[in-house]
Motif scaffolding. Structure first.
Motif, short mmCIF file in Angstrom:
data_model
loop_
_atom_site.label_atom_id
_atom_site.label_comp_id
_atom_site.label_asym_id
_atom_site.label_seq_id
_atom_site.Cartn_x
_atom_site.Cartn_y
_atom_site.Cartn_z
N ASP A 60 29.05 48.96 20.15
CA ASP A 60 30.49 49.07 20.03
C ASP A 60 30.58 50.33 18.47
N THR A 61 29.68 50.02 17.50
CA THR A 61 30.22 50.72 16.12
C THR A 61 29.09 51.51 16.05
N PHE A 62 28.23 52.37 17.51
CA PHE A 62 27.37 53.21 17.57
C PHE A 62 27.21 54.13 18.86
N PRO A 63 28.51 53.70 19.32
CA PRO A 63 29.03 54.99 20.32
C PRO A 63 28.38 56.68 20.96
N VAL A 64 28.44 57.36 19.48
CA VAL A 64 27.80 58.41 20.00
C VAL A 64 26.14 58.12 20.17
N VAL A 65 25.59 57.41 18.84
CA VAL A 65 24.50 57.18 18.84
C VAL A 65 23.41 56.99 20.27
N GLN A 66 24.54 55.81 21.17
CA GLN A 66 24.36 55.36 22.05
C GLN A 66 24.53 56.54 23.18
N ALA A 67 24.79 57.10 23.51
CA ALA A 67 24.99 57.97 24.24
C ALA A 67 23.71 59.60 24.03
N LEU A 68 23.64 59.90 22.96
CA LEU A 68 23.01 61.12 22.27
C LEU A 68 21.01 59.87 22.94
N ALA A 116 19.99 59.31 13.03
CA ALA A 116 20.52 58.58 11.80
C ALA A 116 22.24 59.18 11.18
N ASP A 117 22.12 60.91 10.80
CA ASP A 117 22.65 61.80 10.20
C ASP A 117 24.63 60.51 11.03
N VAL A 118 24.15 60.57 12.58
CA VAL A 118 25.46 60.85 13.06
C VAL A 118 25.66 59.26 12.92
N ALA A 119 24.61 58.52 13.39
CA ALA A 119 25.15 56.94 13.02
C ALA A 119 25.04 56.83 11.45
N ARG A 120 25.52 57.67 10.40
CA ARG A 120 26.35 57.40 9.40
C ARG A 120 27.43 57.63 9.56
N LEU A 121 27.95 58.52 10.22
CA LEU A 121 29.19 59.45 10.44
C LEU A 121 29.87 58.13 10.88
N GLU A 122 29.36 57.69 11.89
CA GLU A 122 29.92 56.49 12.90
C GLU A 122 30.15 55.37 12.17
N TYR A 123 29.06 54.89 11.24
CA TYR A 123 29.59 53.19 10.07
C TYR A 123 30.72 53.87 9.71
N ALA A 124 30.62 55.42 9.29
CA ALA A 124 31.79 55.84 7.67
C ALA A 124 33.32 55.39 8.92
#
Lengths: 270, 100, 300
Positions: A60-68, A116-124
């Motif tokens: 739920d928190t990292f949908p773009v990481v999951q898509a990537l 990892a930086d995309v994950a940082r953006l999603e967490y932010a």
């Protein structure tokens, strides 16, 4: 009231808890079933619930990481994270703060260095979504400052809580934005992931917005967030390419990022 | 903009820039406001459901430390360009599965 | 151990009802339904939230909850207090709960007979505890502390379980009755959990229902379960909250209502969440059964 019910090391709850996230451990002793069926198979229901529910929270928190990386890869990676770093708090909204660092060190994902930086953006985005409410500065309060231009360079900016800046050597804002459309693949092919980008993440009203910032604008905003005066921040912004003072200030105002202005050194730093 | 701006020049530049920003900001805000007819996408992460029941997610033992990895394209990262990397950006390594 | 569940509750808050929810049907509040609810203002008895989802500083969740709460009765249902745990209660979490309850003044607060934290870890699942004198004393001490800190009575929910413990020597109805008697808390009767646990442990849910402390019921939960099998091929039901309420659970609910009288009833759905209108229809079904009870209970 605080005394343990059972001596440490007994089957419940120490062994029960330890076996939940460690599939190499046997099911805890002391379990039984009414019909003689295998208690370990029944215990596996709890193992699954714990593991799956925490992976779901990360998804739920990292949908773009999951898509990537795809659902299968994401869930396998998330499962290793869940087992290595289960939540310490019952408030799951904040779970995953250590996930970007885990992704950065996760060898099988090394071929996707921007992950990892995309994950940082999603967490932010999650932090900004839930951050404390604040009233952005009113336009007439800003206009009033213009009456005394000489004081402007000495002013610091007070930011609202629901605002954060990420500076990356990867194209995080473009990569993230490409996944907000129906044709992520088409948009992605036009992105150079290795182009450094900066993202201003702010909540305006009830919506979290992500805006890309040029390097100079980002240096300016970062300096202001660190407590620098406008005058000091201009010097830092001007030292990097793509600094547009009016554009950067306009962006901050449009993003509802600014709570107010205070003489530098007197405001809270953040 | 030069790094050697005098304080006066900086004050003048700031006044001009703030003035311009004030004019521009309401227009930008109105643009963004148009896109807001969707619901709340963020979910509550605490609930009291049971997850996947008796699936094997909680019990399977996988190990990425093995040395027999093969490359598997997986998600949208395959679509991203990789001008500098010989293996290509967006290549994931497959997990090696051990029998528990 | 004597079960005296008809005795009046004790404790400092005994004079206050454990739940002030209206005796009608309610739904769990989901962010995906915020806008539907504000647009349609459905005639539901109440909404229920999971407390932990609103333990955040600000933002849209509080914005929408504040607006929806202005129109509807509210139940706050905790999932992370770990009342059935072996360690001490998490006082910081109790503080967060107190802030939330002060802010929204809900008609009811409830938690689970289960544990979810151990040491520094939170497992995000409702985990089972043995039922014996030692765990009974610990659970009662935890509930005493919760009620003292929050300044109100709480409801405790019977769990869905998949295993039993060799170390248990009290059965669940007696265990719950003793908790209610000692602490003065109310019972959140989860009829689906009762059905799931009785199926999973080879017990008769109707016989067990009659032995629960039904005078203390302040709310009922209904939900759907998933089917699995144990290693001998017997049914092992999973409390998935991912399907409509099963027919067998509706029937057990009718039997429960006959014993409790009209009581606030929640349809829980946390997985595969359908359109709001679909959940509303399921809540209306519960509401019809409560209303039918009122009619049949009218003296001639």
């Amino acid at each position: 009231m605080n005394a343990p019910l059972f001596p440490a090391g007994q089957a419940w709850p120490d062994d029960f808890a330890a076996a939940l996230l460690d599939p190499a451990r046997p099911a805890p002793a002391g379990l039984t079933s009414w019909n003689g069926s295998d208690p370990a198979q029944r215990f596996a229901v709890y193992r699954n619930n714990v593991t799956v529910s925490l992976i779901d929270a990360l998804a739920d928190t990292f949908p773009v990481v999951q898509a990537l990386v795809g659902v299968d890869f994401f869930r396998a990676m998330a499962r290793e994270f869940v087992r290595a770093a289960p939540p310490a708090s019952p408030v799951l909204a904040g779970y995953g703060d250590e996930f970007p660092a885990f992704v950065a060190g996760f060898a099988p994902a090394a071929g996707v260095p921007y992950l990892a930086d995309v994950a940082r953006l999603e967490y932010a985005r999650v932090l900004v979504f839930h951050a404390a409410d604040a009233t952005p500065v009113a336009a007439d309060a800003v206009a009033a400052l213009l009456a005394e231009p000489a004081t402007l360079p000495g002013l610091a900016v007070r930011f609202v809580p629901a605002c954060s800046l990420l500076r990356s050597r990867w194209a995080i804002a473009s990569l993230w934005a490409a996944h907000q459309t129906d044709d992520a693949a088409g948009d992605l092919s036009r992105i150079d992931p290795a182009a450094p980008e900066n993202a201003l993440v702010c909540r305006r009203g009830l919506d979290v917005e992500v805006r890309a910032l040029a390097a100079g604008d980002a240096a300016f905003v970062a300096a202001l967030m660190g407590g620098a005066s406008l005058g000091e921040a201009i010097a830092l912004g001007a030292g990097e390419p793509g600094f547009d003072l009016a554009g950067a200030l306009g962006l901050l105002l449009a993003a509802d990022a600014i709570a107010g202005f205070t003489p530098a050194g007197e405001g809270e730093q953040r | 903009m030069s790094q050697n701006l005098s304080r006066q020049a900086s004050a003048a530049a700031l006044a001009l820039a703030l003035g311009a920003a004030l004019v521009a900001a309401p227009a930008a805000a109105a643009d963004a406001a148009k896109e807001k007819c969707y619901g709340v996408a963020m979910k509550g992460k605490n609930d009291c459901k049971a997850g996947a029941g008796t699936s094997c997610a909680g019990t399977s033992v996988r190990d990425h430390q093995g040395n027999a990895w093969s490359y598997v394209p997986a998600g949208t990262c395959e679509k991203t360009a990789s001008p500098t990397s010989p293996t290509g950006m967006g290549q994931l390594k497959e997990f090696k599965e051990k029998k528990a | 151990m004597a079960s005296s569940h008809r005795a009046p509750p004790r404790g400092p808050f005994a004079a206050v009802p454990a739940s002030a929810l209206p005796a009608s049907a309610g739904l769990g509040l989901k962010p995906e339904h915020f806008l539907d609810i504000l647009a349609t203002r459905p005639a539901l008895g109440f909404f229920e939230i999971h407390a932990e989802n609103y333990m955040v500083p600000g933002g849209p969740f509080h914005h929408y909850l504040g607006r929806i709460r202005a129109d509807h009765a509210l139940s706050v249902h905790g999932v992370g207090l770990s009342i059935g745990g072996a360690g001490p209660l998490d006082e910081a979490h109790l503080d967060r709960l107190a802030v939330l309850l002060d802010r929204y003044a809900p008609e009811s607060f409830s938690e689970h007979l289960a544990w979810s934290s151990h040491g520094e870890r939170y497992f995000n699942d409702l985990l089972p505890a043995p039922y014996n004198a030692a765990t009974l004393a610990a659970v009662c001490a935890h509930i005493d502390r919760v009620q003292e800190r929050l300044g109100r009575r709480m409801l405790l929910e019977n769990p869905s379980t998949y295993v039993e413990f060799v170390a248990s020597d009290i059965d669940e109805p007696v265990f719950l009755s003793e908790i209610v008697r000692r602490t003065g808390c109310g019972l959140l009767l989860d009829v689906n959990n009762l059905y799931v646990s009785c199926t999973n442990h080879g017990r008769d849910p109707y016989a067990e229902l009659e032995r629960l402390p039904l005078a203390a019921v302040g709310e009922i939960h209904l939900a759907g379960f998933a089917h699995a099998l144990d290693s001998r091929g017997a049914p092992l039901l999973i409390d998935s909250h991912g399907a409509p309420v099963a027919q067998a659970v509706w029937t057990l609910y009718d039997a429960a209502l006959m014993l409790t009288g009209p009581v606030a009833t929640l349809i829980e759905r946390d997985n595969d969440i359908p359109a709001f209108a679909v959940l509303c229809a399921e809540a209306m079904e519960a509401g019809r059964r409560i209303a039918a009870l009122n009619e049949t209970a009218m003296p001639a």
